[in-house]
Write a protein that holds these residues in place. Structure first.
Motif, PDB file in Angstrom:
ATOM      1  N   VAL A   1      52.476  39.054  27.173  1.00 26.76           N
ATOM      2  CA  VAL A   1      53.303  37.841  27.249  1.00 26.76           C
ATOM      3  C   VAL A   1      52.419  36.624  27.525  1.00 26.76           C
ATOM      4  O   VAL A   1      52.642  35.541  26.964  1.00 26.76           O
ATOM      5  CB  VAL A   1      54.386  37.989  28.334  1.00 26.76           C
ATOM      6  CG1 VAL A   1      55.215  36.709  28.443  1.00 26.76           C
ATOM      7  CG2 VAL A   1      55.297  39.169  28.024  1.00 26.76           C
ATOM      8  N   THR A   2      51.398  36.774  28.355  1.00 29.04           N
ATOM      9  CA  THR A   2      50.495  35.658  28.655  1.00 29.04           C
ATOM     10  C   THR A   2      49.693  35.268  27.420  1.00 29.04           C
ATOM     11  O   THR A   2      49.425  34.080  27.189  1.00 29.04           O
ATOM     12  CB  THR A   2      49.560  36.028  29.815  1.00 29.04           C
ATOM     13  OG1 THR A   2      50.335  36.502  30.925  1.00 29.04           O
ATOM     14  CG2 THR A   2      48.753  34.821  30.267  1.00 29.04           C
ATOM     15  N   GLU A   3      49.304  36.246  26.606  1.00 25.41           N
ATOM     16  CA  GLU A   3      48.601  35.939  25.351  1.00 25.41           C
ATOM     17  C   GLU A   3      49.515  35.159  24.409  1.00 25.41           C
ATOM     18  O   GLU A   3      49.057  34.234  23.718  1.00 25.41           O
ATOM     19  CB  GLU A   3      48.132  37.240  24.693  1.00 25.41           C
ATOM     20  CG  GLU A   3      46.965  37.893  25.436  1.00 25.41           C
ATOM     21  CD  GLU A   3      46.633  39.271  24.903  1.00 25.41           C
ATOM     22  OE1 GLU A   3      45.488  39.712  25.078  1.00 25.41           O
ATOM     23  OE2 GLU A   3      47.538  39.930  24.316  1.00 25.41           O
ATOM     24  N   ARG A   4      50.793  35.497  24.392  1.00 27.89           N
ATOM     25  CA  ARG A   4      51.740  34.724  23.573  1.00 27.89           C
ATOM     26  C   ARG A   4      51.840  33.284  24.074  1.00 27.89           C
ATOM     27  O   ARG A   4      51.903  32.333  23.277  1.00 27.89           O
ATOM     28  CB  ARG A   4      53.118  35.376  23.608  1.00 27.89           C
ATOM     29  CG  ARG A   4      53.232  36.667  22.827  1.00 27.89           C
ATOM     30  CD  ARG A   4      54.602  37.268  23.033  1.00 27.89           C
ATOM     31  NE  ARG A   4      54.728  38.554  22.379  1.00 27.89           N
ATOM     32  CZ  ARG A   4      55.687  39.431  22.644  1.00 27.89           C
ATOM     33  NH1 ARG A   4      56.601  39.145  23.573  1.00 27.89           N
ATOM     34  NH2 ARG A   4      55.735  40.582  22.007  1.00 27.89           N
ATOM     35  N   LEU A   5      51.882  33.120  25.387  1.00 28.84           N
ATOM     36  CA  LEU A   5      51.938  31.772  25.943  1.00 28.84           C
ATOM     37  C   LEU A   5      50.702  30.984  25.550  1.00 28.84           C
ATOM     38  O   LEU A   5      50.805  29.804  25.159  1.00 28.84           O
ATOM     39  CB  LEU A   5      52.062  31.839  27.467  1.00 28.84           C
ATOM     40  CG  LEU A   5      52.045  30.498  28.206  1.00 28.84           C
ATOM     41  CD1 LEU A   5      53.200  29.615  27.766  1.00 28.84           C
ATOM     42  CD2 LEU A   5      52.077  30.709  29.715  1.00 28.84           C
ATOM     43  N   ARG A   6      49.550  31.612  25.622  1.00 28.36           N
ATOM     44  CA  ARG A   6      48.325  30.926  25.223  1.00 28.36           C
ATOM     45  C   ARG A   6      48.397  30.489  23.756  1.00 28.36           C
ATOM     46  O   ARG A   6      47.996  29.365  23.414  1.00 28.36           O
ATOM     47  CB  ARG A   6      47.121  31.842  25.428  1.00 28.36           C
ATOM     48  CG  ARG A   6      45.816  31.198  24.974  1.00 28.36           C
ATOM     49  CD  ARG A   6      44.656  32.166  24.969  1.00 28.36           C
ATOM     50  NE  ARG A   6      43.485  31.568  24.344  1.00 28.36           N
ATOM     51  CZ  ARG A   6      42.343  32.192  24.152  1.00 28.36           C
ATOM     52  NH1 ARG A   6      42.211  33.454  24.523  1.00 28.36           N
ATOM     53  NH2 ARG A   6      41.331  31.578  23.578  1.00 28.36           N
ATOM     54  N   ALA A   7      48.911  31.352  22.892  1.00 24.20           N
ATOM     55  CA  ALA A   7      49.016  31.001  21.471  1.00 24.20           C
ATOM     56  C   ALA A   7      49.936  29.804  21.270  1.00 24.20           C
ATOM     57  O   ALA A   7      49.634  28.908  20.470  1.00 24.20           O
ATOM     58  CB  ALA A   7      49.512  32.210  20.682  1.00 24.20           C
TER      59      ALA A   7
END
Length: 481
Positions: A134-140
């Motif tokens: 989920v954090t990687e999605r936020l970064r994207a």
């Protein structure tokens, strides 16, 4: 210690003898309170009339305390000594939200064991790979906005993140509102808390007599949230039916609640089950997102603190672009200090409402059973009488205090963002882990261009069951490392 416990025959002053704002006939001080900024009004009255004063709520009186020692004492005595206000209980019951948050007595004890287990560090460690995703999605999402120069509505983005995290941990589903921002459930959830706050503090419960257009819209949003909650429950029951071992070793909170519900004599009703799903959906969205919003604004307006945090994250992560293990995330003490200082200055739960379960003397005031108590959590934590710079944002004050720094220690003890005592927030470990992941990812990958309102003025505090910054936009640039 409560004076009525130490000295059963103690005699306190009557509540009517205390100073307080002048009440109006019939409505008392209710007509003077603006719900959206009531916490600030109550804090101002504490400055005007002292840290222990009287408030008239219609025909009844309430004791308001802004002293940290009394706030802590009341919190430690829950649930035996104090309970939530009946008005709050009724409003929460009306929306079907009877879960751990509103439960009392034995009902609360049964539910707390299950909820605490679901949010303990062991479960968080097993969930970490999903949190990382989920954090990687936020970064994207943030990187796309940075490349386009777009200023994002900060609270909206953060609430998408926190509801995705909570839904995954508590319910075992990948909601992904970050990449599907038009998700219907998210839109419905956003409408619940503001109306809850308005109804809890309403002088009269108008919605029980006639429905305004806003009430009818609220009912439609609530119906959709209920339907989504029932779908989550049905999906979890299907998983348990396919794999009965989940009854003994549930993977998430919802599976644990269903197993307890289905056990003979388990003690949880279907209403308890639904109520906890609603509670987790709502609580998992607002509180952590609002704290992150305040923290980012404070770091933006205190650039040396942001630069200090970036340096600490760089040193801790090495070549990693964000924390890649549970242990790495938990070890980010610089972020924890920054968040703790933000919660001290901008607590998203700035007041707590209670009712006494018995006759007592509290803070030298004689209170009968059923007396109302309003605890203000911020004044003691920003008391300049304890530390001269108490109003300043200085995360370093949360480092281990050296001998002789007792005033600072007392100031930090007065900060109670997650409550205290037996009813300490069960989601505190998850909240801190989320905030460490978001702030570490931001520090490692982005330049903090601005976290500000459209006109650059300080964000206003708004109270709608929780307290949040109004109108913050975030603008980022990708960091060159």
């Amino acid at each position: 210690m409560d004076a009525s416990i130490a000295k059963p025959d103690a005699v306190g002053r009557p509540l009517s003898s205390l100073p307080g704002p002048r009440p109006l006939p019939l409505l008392g001080n209710l007509a003077q309170i603006e719900p959206a900024r009531m916490h600030q009004q109550l804090e101002q009255w504490a400055r005007d009339y002292g840290p222990v004063y009287r408030l008239r709520l219609g025909p009844s009186e309430a004791l308001v305390v802004a002293r940290a020692d009394l706030v802590l004492e009341a919190m430690r005595e829950r649930p035996e000594g104090w309970r939530r206000l009946p008005a709050m209980q009724r409003v929460i019951a009306e929306i079907g939200g009877h879960g751990l948050f509103s439960a009392e007595g034995e009902d609360w004890r049964r539910q707390r064991k299950l909820v605490m287990a679901a949010f303990d560090p062991g479960h968080l460690k097993r969930y970490f790979p999903s949190l990382l995703r989920v954090t990687e999605r936020l970064r994207a999402c943030l990187a796309e906005a940075a490349r386009s120069g777009e200023a994002l509505d900060l609270q909206t983005v953060l609430m998408h993140y926190t509801v995705d995290v909570t839904a995954g941990l508590a319910f075992g589903i990948d909601m992904n509102t970050l990449q599907r921002p038009d998700d219907a459930l998210q839109g419905h959830l956003d409408q619940i808390f503001p109306m809850l706050g308005k109804r809890i503090f309403a002088p009269v419960p108008w919605w029980r007599v006639f429905k305004l257009p806003a009430d009818r819209r609220f009912d439609r949003h609530l119906q959709q949230v209920h339907e989504a909650a029932r779908r989550l429950i049905a999906q979890a029951r299907e998983r348990i039916a396919r794999d009965p071992a989940l009854r003994e070793q549930p993977n998430n909170l919802l599976e644990a609640l269903i197993a307890a519900r289905d056990e003979e004599g388990g003690g949880l009703s279907e209403a308890d089950l639904l109520g906890n799903v609603l509670t987790v959906l709502l609580a998992g969205e607002d509180t952590t997102a609002h704290t992150l919003g305040w923290t980012l604004h404070l770091l933006h307006t205190h650039r040396p603190e942001w630069e200090r945090l970036v340096a600490a994250v760089d040193a801790a992560l090495g070549e990693a672009d964000m924390p890649r293990s549970f242990e790495q995330a938990r070890a980010l003490e610089a972020i924890e200090r920054a968040v703790n200082e933000s919660m001290r200055l901008r607590p998203v739960a700035p007041l707590s409402l209670m009712e006494s379960n018995r006759d007592r003397v509290f803070g030298g005031i004689a209170l009968p059973r059923g007396a109302k108590l309003i605890c203000l959590t911020r004044p003691g934590a920003v008391d300049t009488a304890l530390v001269g710079d108490a109003a300043d944002y200085r995360p370093q004050r949360w480092q281990a205090a050296a001998p002789g720094e007792e005033p600072a220690h007392a100031l930090l003890k007065a900060s109670l963002p997650f409550g205290a005592g037996p009813r300490l927030c069960p989601g505190r470990y998850l909240a801190m882990l989320e905030m460490k992941m978001v702030l570490a990812m931001l520090a490692r990958n982005f330049e903090l261009g601005s976290v500000a309102t459209a006109d650059g003025s300080p964000p206003q505090e708004r109270f709608a069951f929780t307290m949040f910054p109004l109108g913050l936009k975030i603008r980022l640039a990708e960091r060159r490392r």
